[in-house]
Design a protein around this motif. Sequence first.
Motif, short mmCIF file in Angstrom:
data_model
loop_
_atom_site.label_atom_id
_atom_site.label_comp_id
_atom_site.label_asym_id
_atom_site.label_seq_id
_atom_site.Cartn_x
_atom_site.Cartn_y
_atom_site.Cartn_z
N GLU A 12 9.80 -20.36 -7.79
CA GLU A 12 9.58 -21.37 -6.74
C GLU A 12 10.92 -21.89 -6.21
O GLU A 12 11.10 -22.11 -5.02
CB GLU A 12 8.75 -22.53 -7.30
CG GLU A 12 7.31 -22.18 -7.58
CD GLU A 12 6.56 -23.28 -8.34
OE1 GLU A 12 5.33 -23.32 -8.23
OE2 GLU A 12 7.20 -24.09 -9.06
N GLU A 13 11.86 -22.05 -7.14
CA GLU A 13 13.17 -22.57 -6.75
C GLU A 13 13.87 -21.60 -5.81
O GLU A 13 14.45 -22.00 -4.80
CB GLU A 13 14.01 -22.82 -8.01
CG GLU A 13 15.14 -23.78 -7.75
CD GLU A 13 15.80 -24.25 -9.02
OE1 GLU A 13 15.21 -25.12 -9.68
OE2 GLU A 13 16.88 -23.73 -9.34
N THR A 14 13.78 -20.31 -6.10
CA THR A 14 14.41 -19.29 -5.24
C THR A 14 13.78 -19.35 -3.85
O THR A 14 14.48 -19.29 -2.83
CB THR A 14 14.21 -17.88 -5.86
OG1 THR A 14 14.58 -17.97 -7.22
CG2 THR A 14 15.03 -16.83 -5.15
N ILE A 15 12.47 -19.50 -3.80
CA ILE A 15 11.78 -19.55 -2.50
C ILE A 15 12.25 -20.77 -1.70
O ILE A 15 12.61 -20.68 -0.53
CB ILE A 15 10.24 -19.61 -2.70
CG1 ILE A 15 9.74 -18.32 -3.34
CG2 ILE A 15 9.51 -19.91 -1.40
CD1 ILE A 15 8.31 -18.38 -3.87
N LYS B 156 14.96 -22.69 -2.09
CA LYS B 156 16.40 -22.78 -1.81
C LYS B 156 16.81 -22.05 -0.54
O LYS B 156 17.80 -22.41 0.09
CB LYS B 156 17.19 -22.24 -3.01
CG LYS B 156 17.45 -23.29 -4.08
CD LYS B 156 18.44 -22.81 -5.11
CE LYS B 156 18.90 -23.97 -5.97
NZ LYS B 156 19.80 -23.55 -7.03
N GLU B 157 16.05 -21.03 -0.19
CA GLU B 157 16.37 -20.27 1.02
C GLU B 157 16.37 -21.12 2.27
O GLU B 157 16.98 -20.78 3.26
CB GLU B 157 15.34 -19.15 1.20
CG GLU B 157 15.44 -18.13 0.12
CD GLU B 157 15.14 -16.74 0.63
OE1 GLU B 157 14.71 -16.64 1.78
OE2 GLU B 157 15.33 -15.80 -0.16
N TRP B 158 15.65 -22.23 2.21
CA TRP B 158 15.52 -23.08 3.40
C TRP B 158 16.63 -24.12 3.51
O TRP B 158 16.72 -24.85 4.49
CB TRP B 158 14.16 -23.80 3.37
CG TRP B 158 13.00 -22.87 3.51
CD1 TRP B 158 12.45 -22.12 2.52
CD2 TRP B 158 12.28 -22.58 4.70
NE1 TRP B 158 11.42 -21.37 3.01
CE2 TRP B 158 11.28 -21.64 4.36
CE3 TRP B 158 12.35 -23.02 6.03
CZ2 TRP B 158 10.37 -21.13 5.29
CZ3 TRP B 158 11.45 -22.53 6.96
CH2 TRP B 158 10.49 -21.59 6.59
N LEU B 159 17.43 -24.21 2.45
CA LEU B 159 18.41 -25.31 2.40
C LEU B 159 19.86 -24.83 2.46
O LEU B 159 20.19 -23.77 1.94
CB LEU B 159 18.24 -26.11 1.10
CG LEU B 159 16.87 -26.70 0.83
CD1 LEU B 159 16.84 -27.35 -0.53
CD2 LEU B 159 16.52 -27.72 1.91
N ALA B 160 20.71 -25.67 3.08
CA ALA B 160 22.15 -25.43 3.02
C ALA B 160 22.67 -26.21 1.81
O ALA B 160 22.01 -27.15 1.35
CB ALA B 160 22.79 -25.96 4.29
#
Length: 480
Positions: free
Chosen positions: A344-347, A349-353
């Motif tokens: 879930e974290e990998t998913i 994190k993709e949206w965040l800088a």
Amino acid sequence: MQLPEKFIASLTGIKGFDKEAFEKVHLAQEQVTSIRLNPAKVSSMENGEWSMVNRQWSIASDEKPAPSDSSLFAIHQKVPWATHGYYLSERPSFTFDPLFHAGVYYVQEASSMFLEQVLKQTTDLSKPLRVLDLCAAPGGKSTLLQSIISTESLLVSNEVIKTRVNILTENITKWGSANVMVTNNDPKDFERLENYFDVIVVDAPCSGSGLFRREPEAIQEWSEDNVALCSQRQQRIVADVWASLKENGILIYSTCSYSKKEDEDINDWIVDTLNAESIKLNANSEWNITEAISDKHGCYGYRFFPDKTLGEGFFIAAFRKTEGSEFIFPKLKKNAFEKLSKKEETIAKEWLANNNDYSLLKKENSVYALPADHVNDIQFIQSSLYIKKAGILTGKLVHDELIPEHELAMSLIINDKIQAVDLSENNAINFLSKEEVNAGTSVKGWTLAKYNNHNLGWMKVLQNRVNNYYPSAWRILKRK
Ligand code: SAM
């Protein structure tokens, strides 16, 4: 505009009150419009800011911000006491400016921007601070406070009246910063946060005479009885929140009333009852702000008269707390948030800088990005108050996918590689009205709607149509 005789009589004798000039400026009913830019969304370089102010509001000349020695009453110039404040030459239709909805600026009355000076002169802003804005809706002071405190600091923006919390949350969301929490509590509830805050701002509900020029309909509601009632309520509010200020912490008290009972007399009451120390501030004499000294303890207050300064009526004062003890984090029985799984974290994190600066936590299937430094504070506040917003609500996890939330689109922590389309002005207004949008792209999926490179919200581009995810409650209802 006829000002009540009893009102004028009650101001007679107050330092700086010039009856003739005061009545004249109210009769003229000049509209003073000012905005404060969001330095996190607009280049903080003066030229960049200035071109932003110039961009659509006709400015007569190409002049840069007027130097501080020029006449205060010239138009198109900076608000002299506010780093990001500007006067506009006319009041445009903010509703139809997409950048207003993007949180690029806040429309704020100029006198109240003096809060910046008060905070800068009383507090070391380089340190991480815990700041409370107790009476915060609709969010003018909170957005200003957020722009001056460091990103390591935490601002709790509170509003007691439930129906006003929504507009506060909307404005804080548009401002885009992760270090602001919105709460919906009575001042008394803050007793549970003893010795916690470094700074408390009480922009108290008041009889509102400072806004008579802008809102003449409010004149009818003015009465001596209401001033007395407001004064009692102001004392109660300050008394209730006092325990949550730490020793040497700063209380900033302000009103938009000219009445001594709500201003100087409250200052005396604060010293009498709470043993606080009044703080003298420096105000450039060219700004024409009147230093008001209270009768009993000689407390310092700063009053803005519209016949002397370019802005509405305002009063502000600062105090230091002289007593208190160390705040110690209590042991919390249970955490309000859960950890994400690795997947879930990998998913998410993709949206965040800068995704390492944030702790990603979830409540049910909603993912929150909380500034890593503030997780303990947020959990502690969550255990004591009713929280409307904390960190950035990033999205909902559904079947190994993150459905992005509007808060993420408005935030400063969004990954700038996310698919986006810059809309024309017409399309941007359609988007903000939650109408059909011509996205002008064939790339499918979640797409940021932008205007002039500023995020407005989410669209989902499908084969034959574009779904508009702008929040219904925030959409533009007016027709151009
Ligand atoms: N600080 C805000 C800003 O700059 O946008 C304006 C605040 S306005 C002057 C005062 C606020 O106090 C209002 O939002 C009002 O709902 C709230 N209020 C009213 N009664 C209150 C009470 N008893 N305790 C605390 N806040 C109260």
